[in-house]
Scaffold this active site. Structure first.
Site, PDB file in Angstrom:
ATOM      1  N   ASN A  55       0.916  -1.075   0.226  1.00  0.00           N
ATOM      2  CA  ASN A  55      -0.136  -0.075   0.137  1.00  0.00           C
ATOM      3  C   ASN A  55       1.058   1.182   0.211  1.00  0.00           C
ATOM      4  O   ASN A  55       1.522   1.768   0.944  1.00  0.00           O
ATOM      5  CB  ASN A  55      -0.849   0.104   1.217  1.00  0.00           C
ATOM      6  CG  ASN A  55      -2.073   1.019   1.191  1.00  0.00           C
ATOM      7  OD1 ASN A  55      -1.909   1.997   0.323  1.00  0.00           O
ATOM      8  ND2 ASN A  55      -2.703   1.026   2.301  1.00  0.00           N
TER       9      ASN A  55
ATOM     10  N   HIS B 109     -12.511   3.070  -0.623  1.00  0.00           N
ATOM     11  CA  HIS B 109     -12.363   2.167   0.516  1.00  0.00           C
ATOM     12  C   HIS B 109     -13.041   0.787   0.021  1.00  0.00           C
ATOM     13  O   HIS B 109     -13.494   0.331   1.021  1.00  0.00           O
ATOM     14  CB  HIS B 109     -13.224   2.985   1.646  1.00  0.00           C
ATOM     15  CG  HIS B 109     -12.264   3.955   2.424  1.00  0.00           C
ATOM     16  ND1 HIS B 109     -13.093   5.198   2.832  1.00  0.00           N
ATOM     17  CD2 HIS B 109     -11.143   4.114   2.626  1.00  0.00           C
ATOM     18  CE1 HIS B 109     -12.212   5.837   3.359  1.00  0.00           C
ATOM     19  NE2 HIS B 109     -11.066   5.243   3.205  1.00  0.00           N
TER      20      HIS B 109
ATOM     21  N   GLU C 138      -7.795  -4.888   4.909  1.00  0.00           N
ATOM     22  CA  GLU C 138      -7.632  -4.642   3.430  1.00  0.00           C
ATOM     23  C   GLU C 138      -6.639  -5.278   2.869  1.00  0.00           C
ATOM     24  O   GLU C 138      -6.631  -5.887   1.676  1.00  0.00           O
ATOM     25  CB  GLU C 138      -7.636  -3.017   3.422  1.00  0.00           C
ATOM     26  CG  GLU C 138      -8.765  -2.313   3.611  1.00  0.00           C
ATOM     27  CD  GLU C 138      -8.406  -0.775   3.920  1.00  0.00           C
ATOM     28  OE1 GLU C 138      -7.543  -0.560   5.038  1.00  0.00           O
ATOM     29  OE2 GLU C 138      -8.732   0.050   2.935  1.00  0.00           O
TER      30      GLU C 138
ATOM     31  N   ARG D  16      -9.856  16.562   5.631  1.00  0.00           N
ATOM     32  CA  ARG D  16     -10.680  16.693   4.383  1.00  0.00           C
ATOM     33  C   ARG D  16     -11.893  17.171   4.513  1.00  0.00           C
ATOM     34  O   ARG D  16     -12.623  16.905   5.828  1.00  0.00           O
ATOM     35  CB  ARG D  16     -10.714  15.479   3.591  1.00  0.00           C
ATOM     36  CG  ARG D  16      -9.544  15.145   2.907  1.00  0.00           C
ATOM     37  CD  ARG D  16      -9.446  13.771   2.211  1.00  0.00           C
ATOM     38  NE  ARG D  16      -8.564  12.860   2.799  1.00  0.00           N
ATOM     39  CZ  ARG D  16      -8.609  11.534   2.367  1.00  0.00           C
ATOM     40  NH1 ARG D  16      -9.731  10.918   1.856  1.00  0.00           N
ATOM     41  NH2 ARG D  16      -7.771  10.535   3.130  1.00  0.00           N
TER      42      ARG D  16
ATOM     43  N   ARG E  27      -2.462  -1.901  -3.394  1.00  0.00           N
ATOM     44  CA  ARG E  27      -3.647  -1.424  -3.480  1.00  0.00           C
ATOM     45  C   ARG E  27      -3.490  -0.476  -4.356  1.00  0.00           C
ATOM     46  O   ARG E  27      -2.411   0.829  -4.185  1.00  0.00           O
ATOM     47  CB  ARG E  27      -3.773  -0.630  -1.893  1.00  0.00           C
ATOM     48  CG  ARG E  27      -5.057   0.024  -1.766  1.00  0.00           C
ATOM     49  CD  ARG E  27      -4.923   0.602  -0.492  1.00  0.00           C
ATOM     50  NE  ARG E  27      -6.034   1.263  -0.076  1.00  0.00           N
ATOM     51  CZ  ARG E  27      -6.687   1.874   0.814  1.00  0.00           C
ATOM     52  NH1 ARG E  27      -5.897   1.802   2.021  1.00  0.00           N
ATOM     53  NH2 ARG E  27      -7.837   2.464   1.052  1.00  0.00           N
TER      54      ARG E  27
END
Ligand code: ADP
Length: 394
Positions: free
Chosen positions: A10, A183, A381, A243, A95
């Site tokens: 990742n 996601h 993940e 964010r 990823r």
């Protein structure tokens, strides 16, 4: 470690997280090593831990002698090869944030696929280039290694068109200005895991809240994504650490016209200076906000929970109802106060949180009387990427 091993990567702008999974062909691959290289581009630091989180190795480089990205990946591969304990490294799974409208499933990487993924860089300029740079560097360091891209957007590709479309002129939609959702690897993992925990929910309508430093929510019906809060970019939906989440697009016009801000300036404001940090002026970290006595920190927490509850209603509407609510990722898995507050706001829906179960981060945190059950499910993940990579190997 015998049999074969799968490397999961990742890659971000200045850090690269990795895991090595042992895959003996029976059951799920098992994580054997986790680690990261941080400070890429400045003063890199390599750290690796075993499955029980015990440190295995650390190494750091100072400015002058620091290898570039390809050099660091070569170092990582050499280190991994020395710690495979008899296993063979069969493939690397990455990823990758954006698969555009084309990729609804993971793909084995070839130069042609890389060219296509390069074309999605304008859709995710802060993430995609770093994902692709790691793939290229790994190919340079180990050309014969099979590499697989696993997309954050793929799980959402089957959403109905209404959920994927902005009310914009058609030519913009056709050009790719549409809602993608992110996601996806986390939601796919939850969709796979939930029926093991609650078999009755396999066909159910479930709202999942992935609350990490990036946060989003997804409506999953019968194991498939039907709507999500993130749209064209990972800015949309919930407020996050730094964010802004959903914002009236008129604000952007105002900032350009009245404040003279250009695209880069607006990008930094909305990605790095907004969200929990912007509202609180204290921190982007939920733990710090919960501990703070500053009233603005309290407001940031309140706004976060308010928006989660509001989106729960919206996503339930997209599915024509809701049979369960799931919390996951850093805040979702560990912050009892946030879950309690969201549960409180969903009292109208018949949600009732069991205080003791919630404080203990148990798997089911609702009371028996709650109209819908509420679960806490740790996401994984990396395992999802390892599973996809194994499948791609055939
Ligand atoms: P990322 O999106 O970077 O993978 P994580 O899923 O690891 O993030 O979540 C990171 C966030 O989780 C941090 O912002 C931190 O505020 C929050 N977090 C971690 N532990 C706790 C805790 N015990 N209570 C509240 N928040 C927590």
């Amino acid at each position: 470690m015998s049999g074969r091993a799968l490397l999961v990567i990742n890659a971000g702008s200045s850090s690269l997280k990795f895991s090595v999974f042992r895959d003996d062909g029976q059951g799920d691959p098992a994580a054997a090593i986790n680690g990261q290289i941080s400070g890429i581009g400045t003063t890199p630091v390599f750290e690796a831990k075993d499955a029980k989180r015990a440190p295995l190795a650390t190494r750091s480089w100072t400015g002058g002698e620091a290898p570039d990205r390809a050099g660091l990946l070569r170092f990582l591969l050499d280190w991994i090869e020395e710690h495979l304990d008899g296993a063979t490294l069969a493939a690397a799974g990455h990823r990758v944030v954006h698969g555009g409208t084309r990729y609804a499933a993971p793909v084995r990487l070839t130069p042609e696929v890389m060219d296509e993924l390069e074309g999605f860089v304008p859709l995710a300029p802060l993430h995609q280039p770093h994902n692709l740079a790691a793939i290229r560097a790994l190919a340079e360091a180990h050309p014969e290694l099979v590499q697989v891209a696993c997309f954050d957007t793929a799980f959402h590709r089957g959403q109905p068109w209404q959920a994927q479309t902005f009310a914009l002129p058609r030519e913009l939609t056709e050009e790719g200005v549409r809602r993608y959702g992110f996601h996806g690897l986390s939601y796919e993992y939850i969709a796979r895991r939930l029926p093991q925990i609650a078999p009755g929910l396999a066909d159910g309508r479930v709202v999942v809240a992935h609350l990490g430093s990036g946060a989003s929510m997804c409506a999953i019906h019968g194991g498939r994504s039907v709507d999500s809060t993130m749209g064209f970019t990972a800015l949309d939906g919930l407020p996050m650490g730094t964010r802004c989440g959903t914002i009236d697009p008129g604000v952007l016009i105002y900032l350009m016209r009245e404040k003279g801000m250009d695209a880069g300036c607006i990008e930094r404001l909305l990605y790095n200076r907004s969200g929990l940090l912007g509202v609180s002026g204290v921190s982007n970290d939920m733990r710090a906000l919960l501990e703070s006595i500053d009233p603005h920190a309290e407001q940031a927490v309140e706004l976060f929970c308010f928006r989660i509850a509001k989106e729960t209603g919206a996503l339930a509407s997209s599915m024509g109802g809701i049979d369960a609510l799931v919390f996951t990722a850093g805040i979702g898995e560990r912050s009892a106060p946030v879950r309690a507050r969201v549960g409180d706001k969903l009292g109208w829906l018949g949600v009732a949180i069991d205080e003791e179960a919630n404080e203990a981060n148990r798997s089911c945190i609702s009371t028996p009387a709650s109209r819908i059950p509420v679960y806490v499910i740790p996401t994984d993940e990396e395992l999802m990427i390892a599973l996809h990579t194994r499948n791609a190997l055939g």
